[in-house]
Design a protein around this motif. Sequence first.
Motif, PDB file in Angstrom:
ATOM      1  N   ALA A  10      73.421  21.440  44.415  1.00  0.00           N
ATOM      2  CA  ALA A  10      73.370  22.683  43.517  1.00  0.00           C
ATOM      3  C   ALA A  10      75.061  23.293  43.490  1.00  0.00           C
ATOM      4  O   ALA A  10      75.328  23.894  42.709  1.00  0.00           O
ATOM      5  CB  ALA A  10      72.438  23.551  44.090  1.00  0.00           C
ATOM      6  N   SER A  11      75.701  23.200  44.538  1.00  0.00           N
ATOM      7  CA  SER A  11      76.830  24.019  44.444  1.00  0.00           C
ATOM      8  C   SER A  11      77.971  23.305  43.741  1.00  0.00           C
ATOM      9  O   SER A  11      79.167  23.626  43.240  1.00  0.00           O
ATOM     10  CB  SER A  11      77.809  23.931  45.950  1.00  0.00           C
ATOM     11  N   PHE A  12      77.600  21.987  42.875  1.00  0.00           N
ATOM     12  CA  PHE A  12      78.436  21.508  41.876  1.00  0.00           C
ATOM     13  C   PHE A  12      77.849  21.775  40.371  1.00  0.00           C
ATOM     14  O   PHE A  12      78.290  20.945  39.454  1.00  0.00           O
ATOM     15  CB  PHE A  12      78.861  20.220  42.189  1.00  0.00           C
ATOM     16  N   ALA A  13      76.790  22.431  40.407  1.00  0.00           N
ATOM     17  CA  ALA A  13      76.050  22.622  39.092  1.00  0.00           C
ATOM     18  C   ALA A  13      76.998  22.765  38.000  1.00  0.00           C
ATOM     19  O   ALA A  13      76.524  22.041  36.973  1.00  0.00           O
ATOM     20  CB  ALA A  13      74.880  23.503  39.415  1.00  0.00           C
ATOM     21  N   HIS A  14      77.673  23.659  38.069  1.00  0.00           N
ATOM     22  CA  HIS A  14      78.521  24.112  36.879  1.00  0.00           C
ATOM     23  C   HIS A  14      79.908  23.767  36.768  1.00  0.00           C
ATOM     24  O   HIS A  14      80.738  23.984  35.909  1.00  0.00           O
ATOM     25  CB  HIS A  14      78.298  25.444  36.410  1.00  0.00           C
ATOM     26  N   GLN A  15      80.294  22.677  37.747  1.00  0.00           N
ATOM     27  CA  GLN A  15      81.513  22.089  38.053  1.00  0.00           C
ATOM     28  C   GLN A  15      82.393  22.988  37.962  1.00  0.00           C
ATOM     29  O   GLN A  15      83.584  23.037  37.465  1.00  0.00           O
ATOM     30  CB  GLN A  15      81.835  20.895  36.682  1.00  0.00           C
TER      31      GLN A  15
END
Lengths: 308, 250
Positions: A63-68
């Motif tokens: 989730a911590s890379f969800a929006h790059q």
Amino acid sequence: MSVLVIAEHESGVLKPETAKVVAAATKIASHVTVLVAGHNIAEAADHSAQIAGVQKVVAVDDASFAHQLAENTSELVVELASDFSHILFSASTTGKNIAPRVAALLDKSQISEIIDVIDADTFKRPIYAGNAIATVKSLDSQKVITVRASAFDAADTQAACDIEARSQSIASQVSEFVSIEQTESERPELTAAPVVISGGRGMQNGENFALLNGIADKLGAAIGASRAAVDAGFVPNDMQVGQTGKIVAPNLYIAVGISGAIQHLAGMKDSKVIVAINKDPEAPIFQVADYGLVADLFDALPELEQAL
Amino acid sequence: MKVLVPIKRVIDYNVKARVKPDNSDVDLSNVKMAINPFCEIAVEEAVRLKEAGTATEVIAVSIGDKACQEQLRTALALGADKAIHIESDAKLESLHVAKLLAKIVEQESPELVILGKQSIDSDNNQTGQMLAALTKRAQGTFASKVVVDGNKLQVTREVDGGLQTVSLSLPAVVTTDLRLNEPRYASLPNIMKAKRKPLDVITADSLGVDLAPRIELVKVEEPAKRSGGVMVESVEELVNKLKTEAKVIS
């Protein structure tokens, strides 16, 4: 030598740019790994594994890379970087956001928007809005590069290679995703469309852009605009083709009511066939057009829609 | 809130760059120079923040030879309070520029650094992101809207296919896109006033940054010319040519 390609995806769907960046990567070295970082990215990882030339896919689903976000993604890339001689991003708004951050963290000078690979250290890239092409040689031990995807043909497909799932989480304290307002469109994306029809200041207002719709429907085209049309408030900036907008290279580019300012030509002059429709016979756009028609666009557009 | 605005002197955007006959670089002798358009938007945004009472001080900074003081005076005339000229004759890459700017950030501690997303000469689109990384700050690139909200910054970003909004903790770095604002023209009284505003000069060497080149410019060429096309007389002829000659539509 081995290359790490950062996959370009949107909500888990792999974007066509990735296969083009892989094509550039295979011109540098035969070992190519693709990093797919994001949330719910299984499909994008599967599709990355099927791009010819890719030896391995590293999938980081968190989730911590969800929006790059650049702050998180750059740290992830830096953690993986030591195994690679080259790190390649697409020169999209996502790649342009993250790559320089990675380069600075690695203390490397980035090479932006390459259009050709001469050898593993030497690349061609446009400067001055494409009015000059620079050949540059990187003296750094490790290269961070963005690739102008439209300058490379997409790599073919292959039987899927291995996908290594890595669990990793980097929680940024400094930035947070709030929202995305996507431009709703049934049409192909500008940078991926086989045909692009763009309007300029000659369209006179935003409503008149509707004149392009019928033609775009018949040709399966994306609709673009010149910076003049964007500056005048006719259409949103994500439609802008040019040095400061999107760089396109479709099979057919139709410029309507566009004079052909340097900054616009920088965004479309690598199109295979260029058509210009303008009522001013002196418009510079005619110097790059394969087919020019001097006509009032308000007559020519309905006629063109009929004729197709 | 203190705002730092790095700006660059570049070829005027209306001038077509010409390649030198020996292909060593682009010829900039006797060419009209100006403040990079994206940098001008950054200055305007900073000045608007000051006019809104959000920013307390706007500092413009530029790196280059003495000539770039002209662009710093322009920034002062547009409303910046003071200027810093980092003097250097070296050919600098974005990484060098970001490292020099990081030193200024260290000295001045601005809550916000706002700069253009790219310069129209090297077209790199790197400096803001690199500066954010080196100063461990959040970044809001390609901004079309910036709203200060307490110790947070809401930045709307122009991304492929739409607009993304992110919330950044201050201090932060923002890079400007075209539609963020429309820069004003400097009025004559403000141009006169700008001459008396402080402009500090320091040398790049004094900042202790390694400026050794990392990229070698091998050559610069004219792009491949498109061969001249043909003019058609009618829409009918155009469609015919596209079908039978160019074969790009069926």
